[in-house]
Design a protein around this motif. Structure first.
Motif, PDB file in Angstrom:
ATOM      1  N   LEU A  77       0.811  -1.221   0.000  1.00 20.71           N
ATOM      2  CA  LEU A  77       0.000   0.000   0.000  1.00 20.71           C
ATOM      3  C   LEU A  77       0.842   1.268   0.000  1.00 20.71           C
ATOM      4  O   LEU A  77       0.410   2.297  -0.502  1.00 20.71           O
ATOM      5  CB  LEU A  77      -0.959   0.016   1.196  1.00 20.71           C
ATOM      6  CG  LEU A  77      -2.111  -0.978   1.131  1.00 20.71           C
ATOM      7  CD1 LEU A  77      -2.917  -0.935   2.414  1.00 20.71           C
ATOM      8  CD2 LEU A  77      -3.006  -0.676  -0.067  1.00 20.71           C
ATOM      9  N   VAL A  78       2.044   1.218   0.575  1.00 21.46           N
ATOM     10  CA  VAL A  78       2.881   2.420   0.657  1.00 21.46           C
ATOM     11  C   VAL A  78       4.178   2.293  -0.151  1.00 21.46           C
ATOM     12  O   VAL A  78       4.999   3.208  -0.128  1.00 21.46           O
ATOM     13  CB  VAL A  78       3.209   2.779   2.124  1.00 21.46           C
ATOM     14  CG1 VAL A  78       1.945   3.145   2.883  1.00 21.46           C
ATOM     15  CG2 VAL A  78       3.955   1.657   2.816  1.00 21.46           C
ATOM     16  N   LEU A  79       4.343   1.194  -0.850  1.00 21.71           N
ATOM     17  CA  LEU A  79       5.587   0.956  -1.590  1.00 21.71           C
ATOM     18  C   LEU A  79       5.904   2.088  -2.565  1.00 21.71           C
ATOM     19  O   LEU A  79       7.054   2.452  -2.749  1.00 21.71           O
ATOM     20  CB  LEU A  79       5.515  -0.374  -2.346  1.00 21.71           C
ATOM     21  CG  LEU A  79       6.758  -0.780  -3.133  1.00 21.71           C
ATOM     22  CD1 LEU A  79       7.941  -1.001  -2.197  1.00 21.71           C
ATOM     23  CD2 LEU A  79       6.490  -2.042  -3.932  1.00 21.71           C
ATOM     24  N   TRP A  80       4.894   2.657  -3.187  1.00 23.23           N
ATOM     25  CA  TRP A  80       5.116   3.650  -4.235  1.00 23.23           C
ATOM     26  C   TRP A  80       4.919   5.085  -3.767  1.00 23.23           C
ATOM     27  O   TRP A  80       5.079   6.013  -4.558  1.00 23.23           O
ATOM     28  CB  TRP A  80       4.223   3.331  -5.441  1.00 23.23           C
ATOM     29  CG  TRP A  80       4.613   2.003  -5.994  1.00 23.23           C
ATOM     30  CD1 TRP A  80       4.020   0.800  -5.767  1.00 23.23           C
ATOM     31  CD2 TRP A  80       5.751   1.733  -6.814  1.00 23.23           C
ATOM     32  NE1 TRP A  80       4.705  -0.202  -6.397  1.00 23.23           N
ATOM     33  CE2 TRP A  80       5.779   0.339  -7.048  1.00 23.23           C
ATOM     34  CE3 TRP A  80       6.750   2.526  -7.370  1.00 23.23           C
ATOM     35  CZ2 TRP A  80       6.765  -0.271  -7.821  1.00 23.23           C
ATOM     36  CZ3 TRP A  80       7.728   1.920  -8.131  1.00 23.23           C
ATOM     37  CH2 TRP A  80       7.733   0.538  -8.358  1.00 23.23           C
ATOM     38  N   ASN A  81       4.611   5.300  -2.477  1.00 22.75           N
ATOM     39  CA  ASN A  81       4.455   6.663  -1.957  1.00 22.75           C
ATOM     40  C   ASN A  81       5.758   7.438  -2.085  1.00 22.75           C
ATOM     41  O   ASN A  81       6.793   7.020  -1.576  1.00 22.75           O
ATOM     42  CB  ASN A  81       4.031   6.638  -0.483  1.00 22.75           C
ATOM     43  CG  ASN A  81       2.596   6.199  -0.291  1.00 22.75           C
ATOM     44  OD1 ASN A  81       1.884   5.943  -1.256  1.00 22.75           O
ATOM     45  ND2 ASN A  81       2.178   6.104   0.950  1.00 22.75           N
ATOM     46  N   GLY A  82       5.699   8.574  -2.769  1.00 20.51           N
ATOM     47  CA  GLY A  82       6.866   9.435  -2.910  1.00 20.51           C
ATOM     48  C   GLY A  82       7.920   8.939  -3.876  1.00 20.51           C
ATOM     49  O   GLY A  82       9.002   9.516  -3.957  1.00 20.51           O
ATOM     50  N   ILE A  83       7.651   7.887  -4.625  1.00 19.54           N
ATOM     51  CA  ILE A  83       8.626   7.328  -5.564  1.00 19.54           C
ATOM     52  C   ILE A  83       8.361   7.922  -6.956  1.00 19.54           C
ATOM     53  O   ILE A  83       7.265   7.768  -7.498  1.00 19.54           O
ATOM     54  CB  ILE A  83       8.544   5.791  -5.627  1.00 19.54           C
ATOM     55  CG1 ILE A  83       8.759   5.184  -4.232  1.00 19.54           C
ATOM     56  CG2 ILE A  83       9.537   5.230  -6.645  1.00 19.54           C
ATOM     57  CD1 ILE A  83      10.107   5.479  -3.616  1.00 19.54           C
ATOM     58  N   ALA A  84       9.361   8.595  -7.502  1.00 23.31           N
ATOM     59  CA  ALA A  84       9.230   9.220  -8.820  1.00 23.31           C
ATOM     60  C   ALA A  84       9.468   8.187  -9.915  1.00 23.31           C
ATOM     61  O   ALA A  84      10.554   7.610 -10.004  1.00 23.31           O
ATOM     62  CB  ALA A  84      10.216  10.372  -8.962  1.00 23.31           C
ATOM     63  N   VAL A  85       8.432   7.949 -10.714  1.00 21.08           N
ATOM     64  CA  VAL A  85       8.538   7.009 -11.832  1.00 21.08           C
ATOM     65  C   VAL A  85       8.424   7.786 -13.139  1.00 21.08           C
ATOM     66  O   VAL A  85       7.959   8.926 -13.177  1.00 21.08           O
ATOM     67  CB  VAL A  85       7.453   5.905 -11.758  1.00 21.08           C
ATOM     68  CG1 VAL A  85       7.632   5.063 -10.508  1.00 21.08           C
ATOM     69  CG2 VAL A  85       6.060   6.488 -11.819  1.00 21.08           C
TER      70      VAL A  85
END
Length: 156
Positions: free
Chosen positions: A91-99
């Motif tokens: 659920l939080v793996l991609w929070n704040g990660i720039a793709v």
């Protein structure tokens, strides 16, 4: 057996390995994992390989996806290597990660990116070695690369 495993880990921690984040996505479920096993296997056909632990959350998703992306991290992206190496809840793996806008499996500002289609899977002890045929390959503009050595990340 445990002692031999400890010896193997100890020795290979002293040998620098490049660091990448491998990402697969199926039906809106996207998972990523820090790996130091991304390797070029063949130029014709264009093949790369990665070794993924069977217990890793990415393993079954990677098998189902058929295609995956790898971002080869820059020397300034140690925080991303640490993030994807930990067992961060989905659920939080991609929070704040720039793709990247063109492919959410690829992280921004990397040294380079590849996407691949899995063409073979080889059971290798407690891991599976995935062989991927390159679909795309692109160099980024980062000045440094990230390596893992002596239990830590180093910019090269």
């Amino acid at each position: 057996m445990e002692e031999r495993g400890a010896e193997q880990r100890s020795l290979f921690r002293r040998w620098p390995a490049g660091v990448s984040v491998v990402v697969a996505e199926v039906d809106g479920r996207r998972a990523g994992l820090t790996v130091s096993s991304l390797t070029s296997l063949s130029l014709e056909p264009r093949l790369v390989g990665i070794s993924i632990a069977r217990e890793a959350s990415l393993h079954e998703l990677l098998r189902s996806a058929g295609e995956w992306g790898a971002s080869i991290l820059s020397g300034e992206q140690a925080h991303l290597a640490q993030h994807f190496a930990r067992g961060v809840p989905p659920l939080v793996l991609w929070n704040g990660i720039a793709v990247r806008d063109d492919d959410p499996r690829l992280l921004r500002d990397a040294v380079g990116w590849v996407t691949a289609r899995t063409v073979d899977e080889l059971p290798t002890g407690d891991h599976t070695f995935f062989v991927g045929e390159l679909l795309t390959i692109e160099e980024g503009t980062a000045e440094t690369s990230l390596a893992y050595v002596h239990r830590g990340y180093q910019a090269l």
